[in-house]
Design a protein around this motif. Structure first.
Motif, mmCIF file in Angstrom:
data_model
loop_
_atom_site.group_PDB
_atom_site.id
_atom_site.type_symbol
_atom_site.label_atom_id
_atom_site.label_comp_id
_atom_site.label_asym_id
_atom_site.label_seq_id
_atom_site.Cartn_x
_atom_site.Cartn_y
_atom_site.Cartn_z
ATOM 1 N N ILE A 446 6.014 6.837 -5.102
ATOM 2 C CA ILE A 446 6.428 6.682 -3.707
ATOM 3 C C ILE A 446 7.443 5.554 -3.580
ATOM 4 O O ILE A 446 8.472 5.683 -2.901
ATOM 5 C CB ILE A 446 5.200 6.404 -2.815
ATOM 6 C CG1 ILE A 446 4.262 7.624 -2.790
ATOM 7 C CG2 ILE A 446 5.631 6.039 -1.400
ATOM 8 C CD1 ILE A 446 2.910 7.343 -2.157
ATOM 9 N N LEU A 447 7.185 4.447 -4.255
ATOM 10 C CA LEU A 447 8.029 3.265 -4.110
ATOM 11 C C LEU A 447 9.411 3.444 -4.725
ATOM 12 O O LEU A 447 10.335 2.677 -4.404
ATOM 13 C CB LEU A 447 7.324 2.049 -4.727
ATOM 14 C CG LEU A 447 6.053 1.604 -4.003
ATOM 15 C CD1 LEU A 447 5.308 0.564 -4.825
ATOM 16 C CD2 LEU A 447 6.394 1.054 -2.616
ATOM 17 N N TRP A 448 9.594 4.417 -5.591
ATOM 18 C CA TRP A 448 10.914 4.702 -6.155
ATOM 19 C C TRP A 448 11.781 5.502 -5.182
ATOM 20 O O TRP A 448 12.993 5.572 -5.347
ATOM 21 C CB TRP A 448 10.784 5.475 -7.470
ATOM 22 C CG TRP A 448 10.640 4.600 -8.673
ATOM 23 C CD1 TRP A 448 9.536 4.414 -9.447
ATOM 24 C CD2 TRP A 448 11.662 3.783 -9.255
ATOM 25 N NE1 TRP A 448 9.790 3.540 -10.468
ATOM 26 C CE2 TRP A 448 11.086 3.134 -10.380
ATOM 27 C CE3 TRP A 448 13.000 3.541 -8.945
ATOM 28 C CZ2 TRP A 448 11.826 2.260 -11.190
ATOM 29 C CZ3 TRP A 448 13.729 2.665 -9.752
ATOM 30 C CH2 TRP A 448 13.140 2.044 -10.857
ATOM 31 N N HIS A 449 11.186 6.110 -4.180
ATOM 32 C CA HIS A 449 11.947 6.961 -3.271
ATOM 33 C C HIS A 449 12.916 6.138 -2.423
ATOM 34 O O HIS A 449 12.600 5.048 -1.967
ATOM 35 C CB HIS A 449 11.002 7.728 -2.333
ATOM 36 C CG HIS A 449 10.350 8.914 -2.969
ATOM 37 N ND1 HIS A 449 9.628 8.824 -4.128
ATOM 38 C CD2 HIS A 449 10.330 10.228 -2.600
ATOM 39 C CE1 HIS A 449 9.165 10.023 -4.447
ATOM 40 N NE2 HIS A 449 9.589 10.894 -3.538
ATOM 41 N N GLY A 450 14.107 6.689 -2.229
ATOM 42 C CA GLY A 450 15.097 6.083 -1.346
ATOM 43 C C GLY A 450 15.859 7.181 -0.628
ATOM 44 O O GLY A 450 15.378 8.300 -0.493
ATOM 45 N N VAL A 460 5.332 3.200 4.123
ATOM 46 C CA VAL A 460 4.213 3.005 3.196
ATOM 47 C C VAL A 460 4.099 1.536 2.823
ATOM 48 O O VAL A 460 2.991 0.979 2.734
ATOM 49 C CB VAL A 460 4.400 3.882 1.938
ATOM 50 C CG1 VAL A 460 3.394 3.504 0.853
ATOM 51 C CG2 VAL A 460 4.272 5.354 2.291
ATOM 52 N N ARG A 461 5.220 0.877 2.625
ATOM 53 C CA ARG A 461 5.184 -0.542 2.275
ATOM 54 C C ARG A 461 4.565 -1.387 3.379
ATOM 55 O O ARG A 461 4.000 -2.452 3.114
ATOM 56 C CB ARG A 461 6.604 -1.035 1.970
ATOM 57 C CG ARG A 461 6.722 -1.831 0.678
ATOM 58 C CD ARG A 461 8.148 -2.162 0.323
ATOM 59 N NE ARG A 461 8.932 -2.652 1.436
ATOM 60 C CZ ARG A 461 8.911 -3.908 1.877
ATOM 61 N NH1 ARG A 461 8.119 -4.801 1.323
ATOM 62 N NH2 ARG A 461 9.685 -4.265 2.881
ATOM 63 N N GLN A 462 4.645 -0.903 4.605
ATOM 64 C CA GLN A 462 4.086 -1.639 5.739
ATOM 65 C C GLN A 462 2.605 -1.346 5.967
ATOM 66 O O GLN A 462 1.968 -2.002 6.787
ATOM 67 C CB GLN A 462 4.863 -1.290 7.019
ATOM 68 C CG GLN A 462 6.333 -1.659 6.996
ATOM 69 C CD GLN A 462 6.567 -3.161 6.852
ATOM 70 O OE1 GLN A 462 5.861 -3.971 7.461
ATOM 71 N NE2 GLN A 462 7.544 -3.523 6.028
ATOM 72 N N LEU A 463 2.051 -0.387 5.261
ATOM 73 C CA LEU A 463 0.654 -0.033 5.455
ATOM 74 C C LEU A 463 -0.266 -1.147 4.997
ATOM 75 O O LEU A 463 0.066 -1.935 4.105
ATOM 76 C CB LEU A 463 0.322 1.235 4.666
ATOM 77 C CG LEU A 463 1.010 2.541 5.068
ATOM 78 C CD1 LEU A 463 0.657 3.642 4.069
ATOM 79 C CD2 LEU A 463 0.641 2.954 6.488
ATOM 80 N N SER A 464 -1.444 -1.171 5.575
ATOM 81 C CA SER A 464 -2.480 -2.072 5.066
ATOM 82 C C SER A 464 -3.006 -1.522 3.745
ATOM 83 O O SER A 464 -2.794 -0.361 3.402
ATOM 84 C CB SER A 464 -3.633 -2.163 6.071
ATOM 85 O OG SER A 464 -4.297 -0.904 6.167
#
Length: 478
Positions: A446-450, A460-464
């Motif tokens: 997920i974190l590789w997506h741009g 997603v990065r802002q999720l708890s």
């Protein structure tokens, strides 16, 4: 049918309501907001009633469609046998003459080498290491006569790291990684591994100075026939190349060359939707991965610079005759999809709502319907849940390979189906994802997506941490 914009708006309203723990009343004349934290009818049947199996063990991706008759199930077994055999160089002894013709240049000796248990292989993991399952596409700027990539003049369109005796391997691929540090909004740190690909010891001199490389891992095989049976109009209705609805997502179809039809058609298979159908994909793998000719691709992948390759003995013309190509193609169409697990678990339902709220479903389309596919009545009329739209999306510079493929740009990739992804560790013993396996977990993927997915990634990065874990629980249930 509800448009994607309307669907996403309804999804957002549903999640706002869920956050308030009660549904607001709907204005007169408007539909109530969609709730995603509930179980949908048939949601556990990822491959529909005819294409779902309950096997969840190490052979979960290697099961036949339950709807197959006994006679057609024997065809599945025959195709699996061809999928698993090791090919040998020609000429072979009489006991192995039915499987000779390997090479002269090749990548692996069997289909199953790159698709272990019908699943996904892992990339090379040690610093500076190579791996059999990772292949590298090659091309230079320009377009081939069929509209596809223009092969590199000395080494062709795919690097071959192996050769039969007397034929030098083309080069050695070495992978190195550079860490990329980051953190979630709550401060929890993460590290991504950015790969670099280096070709060492090229056998016939340096590559063209403008050579473009695209590393690829083979994709899982389950459910491919069901995706083949999705009508073209169903795929195209989700396309929005100019982002007319303003949601930031502009999926595009790829148009690729069909050897059988002799024209451009919709692409739907491969990392860039660069294959029109499973027969051509299989024939291309026979030729490119194992150096075996078929009725579709009758020539060995030897360039004029590779004299030893061109002079090597063959296993016949073609080396894989029509009946065997048809057997493997049948096998590819009728591999079933494992059922969802824990679809009613509160944690999974929470994660499903998060999945929709952050916008993942804008590309990973949960539900599709199959039409009819000639020769495969079992695939018709199914409601399937592959979590793909089969379209190309710009995923940003970090994932770009810089290599166009028919109408796909160097930043675009086909939305990968997610069905079965939660069983990767069970089937293949690892959790490596994305086109080159750089992601070591679903969260890293997920974190590789741009690009078009940047907004979802940042959401997603802002999720708890609780929400992130719920999202992963949902993905692991697929």
């Amino acid at each position: 049918m509800r448009t994607r914009h309307g669907w996403m708006l309804a999804s957002a309203l549903a999640l706002v309501a869920a956050a308030c723990r009660e549904e607001p009343p709907s204005p007169p004349g408007e539909e109530p907001p969609v709730r995603w934290d509930v179980v949908e009818p048939g949601e556990e049947l990822s491959g529909g009633e005819a294409g779902t199996v309950t096997q969840t063990g190490a052979q979960a991706f290697s099961q036949a469609l339950p709807a197959l008759t006994l006679e057609r199930r024997s065809g599945f077994v025959s195709g699996r046998g061809l999928f698993e055999i090791d090919w040998v160089p020609a000429p072979a002894s009489s006991s192995r003459a039915d499987r000779d013709g390997l090479g002269p240049l090749f990548h692996a000796v069997a289909c199953i080498s790159c698709h272990p248990a019908n699943g996904r292989a892992a990339p090379p993991d040690e610093p500076g290491s190579t791996g059999e399952a990772l292949l590298v596409r090659l091309s230079i700027p320009g377009t081939a006569p069929n509209g596809g990539p223009l092969p590199e003049p000395t080494y062709g369109d795919q690097l071959q790291p192996k050769g039969i005796p007397g034929v030098p391997a083309e080069a050695r691929v070495v992978v190195r990684h550079t860490p990329r540090e980051g953190s979630f909004a709550d401060g929890e740190a993460f590290t991504l591994q950015a790969p670099e690909y280096v070709l060492e010891a090229p056998a016939h001199g340096p590559l063209h100075p403008e050579t473009m490389l695209s590393p690829r891992l083979a994709q899982p095989l389950h459910g491919l026939g069901l995706l083949a049976a999705v009508p073209e109009e169903t795929v195209l209705e989700w396309a929005d190349p100019d982002d007319a609805n303003g949601d930031g997502i502009s999926g595009r179809p790829n148009r690729v060359w069909s050897v059988r039809q002799g024209r451009q058609v919709l692409g739907r298979f491969g990392w860039k939707a660069n294959q029109p159908d499973l027969e051509q994909q299989n024939a291309g793998a026979f030729q490119g991965d194992m150096g075996l000719t078929t009725p579709l691709f009758t020539a060995q992948p030897c360039t004029p610079a590779e004299q030893a390759c061109g002079d090597a003995p063959t296993g016949g013309a073609p080396e894989v005759e029509s009946l065997r190509l048809a057997a493997l193609t049948f096998y590819s169409h009728v591999a079933a999809v494992p059922a969802r697990r824990n679809v009613d678990a509160p944690r999974v339902l929470q994660g499903k709502a998060v999945f929709h709220r952050v916008g993942c479903a804008g590309c990973h389309r949960p539900t599709l319907g199959t039409g009819t596919l000639e020769g495969y009545p079992e695939l018709a009329g199914q409601t399937i849940r592959p979590y793909t739209d089969l379209l190309l999306h710009d995923l940003g510079e970090a994932l770009a390979d810089g290599r166009p493929d028919f109408e796909a740009t160097g930043r675009e990739w086909r939305t990968a189906p997610l069905w079965g992804i939660g069983l990767t560790a069970t089937v293949n013993g690892h959790t490596r994802f994305l086109h080159d396996g750089r992601a070591r977990s679903l969260m890293e993927a997920i974190l590789w997506h741009g690009g078009e997915a940047e907004a979802s990634r940042e959401a997603v990065r802002q999720l708890s941490r609780d929400e992130r874990e719920a999202l992963l629980s949902f993905l692991e249930s697929l």
